[in-house]
Design an enzyme around this catalytic site. Structure first.
Site, PDB file in Angstrom:
ATOM      1  N   LYS A   1       3.981   8.523 -11.682  1.00 23.31           N
ATOM      2  CA  LYS A   1       2.795   7.852 -11.258  1.00 23.31           C
ATOM      3  C   LYS A   1       1.999   8.857 -10.545  1.00 23.31           C
ATOM      4  O   LYS A   1       0.832   8.829 -10.561  1.00 23.31           O
ATOM      5  CB  LYS A   1       3.258   6.825 -10.599  1.00 23.31           C
ATOM      6  CG  LYS A   1       2.163   5.965  -9.820  1.00 23.31           C
ATOM      7  CD  LYS A   1       1.114   5.489 -10.826  1.00 23.31           C
ATOM      8  CE  LYS A   1      -0.311   4.837 -10.068  1.00 23.31           C
ATOM      9  NZ  LYS A   1      -1.201   4.537 -10.974  1.00 23.31           N
TER      10      LYS A   1
ATOM     11  N   THR B   1       2.846   2.598  -5.547  1.00 20.25           N
ATOM     12  CA  THR B   1       2.740   3.825  -5.806  1.00 20.25           C
ATOM     13  C   THR B   1       3.249   4.404  -4.419  1.00 20.25           C
ATOM     14  O   THR B   1       2.331   4.728  -3.406  1.00 20.25           O
ATOM     15  CB  THR B   1       1.356   4.620  -5.914  1.00 20.25           C
ATOM     16  OG1 THR B   1       0.764   3.799  -7.101  1.00 20.25           O
ATOM     17  CG2 THR B   1       1.135   5.843  -6.333  1.00 20.25           C
TER      18      THR B   1
ATOM     19  N   PRO C   1       0.935  -1.467   0.015  1.00 19.21           N
ATOM     20  CA  PRO C   1      -0.167  -0.032  -0.060  1.00 19.21           C
ATOM     21  C   PRO C   1       0.970   1.298   0.177  1.00 19.21           C
ATOM     22  O   PRO C   1       0.584   2.242  -0.631  1.00 19.21           O
ATOM     23  CB  PRO C   1      -0.832  -0.181   1.356  1.00 19.21           C
ATOM     24  CG  PRO C   1      -0.820  -1.612   1.521  1.00 19.21           C
ATOM     25  CD  PRO C   1       0.353  -2.264   1.032  1.00 19.21           C
TER      26      PRO C   1
HETATM   27  P1  NAD Z   1      -4.476  -3.971  -1.626  1.00 14.86           P
HETATM   28  O1  NAD Z   1      -4.677  -3.451  -0.327  1.00 14.86           O
HETATM   29  O2  NAD Z   1      -5.358  -4.801  -2.616  1.00 14.86           O
HETATM   30  O3  NAD Z   1      -2.983  -5.122  -1.362  1.00 14.86           O
HETATM   31  C1  NAD Z   1      -1.903  -5.088  -0.647  1.00 14.86           C
HETATM   32  C2  NAD Z   1      -1.364  -6.286  -0.275  1.00 14.86           C
HETATM   33  O4  NAD Z   1      -0.264  -6.045   0.506  1.00 14.86           O
HETATM   34  C3  NAD Z   1      -2.260  -6.943   0.653  1.00 14.86           C
HETATM   35  O5  NAD Z   1      -2.700  -8.406  -0.055  1.00 14.86           O
HETATM   36  C4  NAD Z   1      -1.816  -7.305   2.089  1.00 14.86           C
HETATM   37  O6  NAD Z   1      -1.976  -8.271   2.627  1.00 14.86           O
HETATM   38  C5  NAD Z   1      -0.192  -6.930   1.549  1.00 14.86           C
HETATM   39  N1  NAD Z   1       0.626  -6.466   2.786  1.00 14.86           N
HETATM   40  C6  NAD Z   1       0.226  -5.527   3.327  1.00 14.86           C
HETATM   41  N2  NAD Z   1       1.642  -5.426   4.279  1.00 14.86           N
HETATM   42  C7  NAD Z   1       2.246  -6.380   4.141  1.00 14.86           C
HETATM   43  C8  NAD Z   1       3.333  -7.065   4.907  1.00 14.86           C
HETATM   44  N3  NAD Z   1       4.043  -6.319   5.732  1.00 14.86           N
HETATM   45  N4  NAD Z   1       4.019  -8.337   4.374  1.00 14.86           N
HETATM   46  C9  NAD Z   1       3.440  -8.869   3.201  1.00 14.86           C
HETATM   47  N5  NAD Z   1       2.239  -8.300   2.601  1.00 14.86           N
HETATM   48  C10 NAD Z   1       1.585  -7.217   3.108  1.00 14.86           C
HETATM   49  O7  NAD Z   1      -3.689  -2.944  -2.496  1.00 14.86           O
HETATM   50  P2  NAD Z   1      -3.433  -2.782  -4.133  1.00 14.86           P
HETATM   51  O8  NAD Z   1      -4.577  -2.059  -4.723  1.00 14.86           O
HETATM   52  O9  NAD Z   1      -3.052  -3.932  -4.594  1.00 14.86           O
HETATM   53  O10 NAD Z   1      -2.155  -1.582  -4.131  1.00 14.86           O
HETATM   54  C11 NAD Z   1      -0.681  -1.873  -3.867  1.00 14.86           C
HETATM   55  C12 NAD Z   1      -0.032  -0.557  -4.394  1.00 14.86           C
HETATM   56  O11 NAD Z   1      -0.466  -0.420  -5.727  1.00 14.86           O
HETATM   57  C13 NAD Z   1      -0.752   0.665  -3.849  1.00 14.86           C
HETATM   58  O12 NAD Z   1       0.399   1.531  -3.602  1.00 14.86           O
HETATM   59  C14 NAD Z   1      -1.518   1.081  -4.882  1.00 14.86           C
HETATM   60  O13 NAD Z   1      -1.579   2.753  -4.745  1.00 14.86           O
HETATM   61  C15 NAD Z   1      -1.038   0.994  -6.240  1.00 14.86           C
HETATM   62  N6  NAD Z   1      -1.830   0.595  -7.178  1.00 14.86           N
HETATM   63  C16 NAD Z   1      -2.852   0.043  -7.191  1.00 14.86           C
HETATM   64  C17 NAD Z   1      -3.819   0.088  -8.360  1.00 14.86           C
HETATM   65  C18 NAD Z   1      -5.052  -0.760  -8.269  1.00 14.86           C
HETATM   66  O14 NAD Z   1      -5.733  -0.546  -9.302  1.00 14.86           O
HETATM   67  N7  NAD Z   1      -5.581  -1.371  -7.012  1.00 14.86           N
HETATM   68  C19 NAD Z   1      -3.445   0.723  -9.317  1.00 14.86           C
HETATM   69  C20 NAD Z   1      -2.291   1.141  -9.608  1.00 14.86           C
HETATM   70  C21 NAD Z   1      -1.265   1.232  -8.451  1.00 14.86           C
END
Ligand code: NAD
Length: 301
Positions: free
Chosen positions: A168, A93, A64
């Site tokens: 980004k 991001t 995140p």
């Molecule tokens: P999400 O909340 O769906 O997934 C985050 C994952 O990280 C979860 O599975 C969580 O269990 C894991 N996690 C958290 N802490 C952890 C740790 N200490 N050890 C291991 N795993 C851990 O978030 P997302 O939507 O996948 O977003 C992730 C990143 O990608 C963010 O920075 C977001 O801004 C970026 N992003 C997301 C999208 C989208 O469409 N969802 C698009 C572009 C960029």
């Protein structure tokens, strides 16, 4: 050699699945169910992130925030086991300033940290078209390019470490503002005698067209508001963009306004709501019904 992937959520899970098509993967997530999903597709689940260091020369992270990335690298047992020559690729991001600090710290043990955030959502990852914005030295970019080319046909070298995350943040500031202006436009059309679906069809062919109108407005009109990209994550991006503006003396009149508008939407809908659920807030304050009554469930606070 296997590639490691840490963080298998909405975005990381989709990117890892795509990578899995052409490389053996070792995966880690604190959520066991997320690891099981990837293991079912053929990856090896590693509940201890440190195990990735022993077996992978390249380890991706998609978490995140940069605080999560720092904690996983330095507090989970990974850092101590990283071997010289390892390449860490942060697809979160994140905060470019924090990324540059971590990269400098890791360079002293001959480990490279580069940033490669993405835009295009899980659908773009599945289709192999997601935009990947790399911040890395030329040498590290040349090392990672063949692997990223297996993920997407849209890989860009934005500049040195941190530059991928800078562009980004710029991207999300622009796309965030476009979404809100488009939703306001749909409400304005609806209130003045133009069916919102017709409005979207026309606008998507006019000078006001944008990615929201072309790709996502149709889903809003169908009431599809299930989380894919959450308001909490978008607000994090907008705060980072505005902080970058303040730190670099770049006026961001619309950027700051966009951030504060999404803050009000998050206060209404909660951080886990899908970004397109903003349409519910706009419907309520405009007195329109752009979103159908049988939309995906979202708790209005
Ligand atoms: P999400 O909340 O769906 O997934 C985050 C994952 O990280 C979860 O599975 C969580 O269990 C894991 N996690 C958290 N802490 C952890 C740790 N200490 N050890 C291991 N795993 C851990 O978030 P997302 O939507 O996948 O977003 C992730 C990143 O990608 C963010 O920075 C977001 O801004 C970026 N992003 C997301 C999208 C989208 O469409 N969802 C698009 C572009 C960029």
């Amino acid at each position: 050699m296997s590639i490691g992937y840490i963080g298998l959520g909405n975005m990381g899970g989709a990117l890892a699945e795509r990578l899995q098509l052409s490389h053996p993967l070792l995966v880690n997530d604190r959520d066991e169910a997320a690891m099981k999903r990837l293991a079912a597709a053929g990856a090896t689940a590693c509940p201890d992130a440190g195990d990735l260091a022993a077996n992978c020369e390249t380890i991706f992270l998609c978490l995140p925030t940069s605080a999560h990335v720092r904690s996983v690298i330095f507090d989970s047992g990974l850092h101590e086991r990283l071997r010289p020559g390892t390449l860490l690729v942060d697809q979160s991001t994140g905060d470019p300033t924090v990324t540059r600090e971590m990269a400098a710290q890791l360079a002293s043990q001959d480990v490279s940290l580069i940033d490669a955030p993405v835009s295009g959502g899980w659908r773009g990852a599945q289709a192999g078209t997601i935009a990947i914005m790399v911040g890395a030295s030329q040498d590290d970019f040349d090392r990672i390019s063949p692997i990223l080319d297996d993920v997407s046909s849209n890989v860009f070298h934005a500049g040195d470490v941190g530059a991928g995350q800078v562009i980004k943040l710029v991207n999300n500031m622009i796309s965030g503002a476009q979404r809100l202006l488009s939703l306001e436009g749909m409400a304005l059309a609806a209130k003045n005698g133009v069916d919102p679906a017709k409005a979207v069809e026309i606008l998507a062919s006019g000078g006001g067209r944008n990615v929201f109108l072309e790709k996502f407005a149709g889903r809003v009109l169908e009431g599809k508001l299930a989380p894919g990209f959450t308001l909490g994550l978008l607000l994090k991006d907008l705060r980072l963009a505005c902080d970058l503006g303040a730190a670099s003396g770049t006026p961001l009149f619309l950027g700051n306004l966009t951030r504060d508008l999404y803050q009000t939407h998050l206060n209404e809908l909660g951080p886990q709501a899908e970004v397109d659920a903003s349409a519910l807030v706009i419907d309520r304050i405009a007195g329109t019904h752009v979103v159908p009554a049988d939309h995906d469930h979202v708790d209005l606070r």
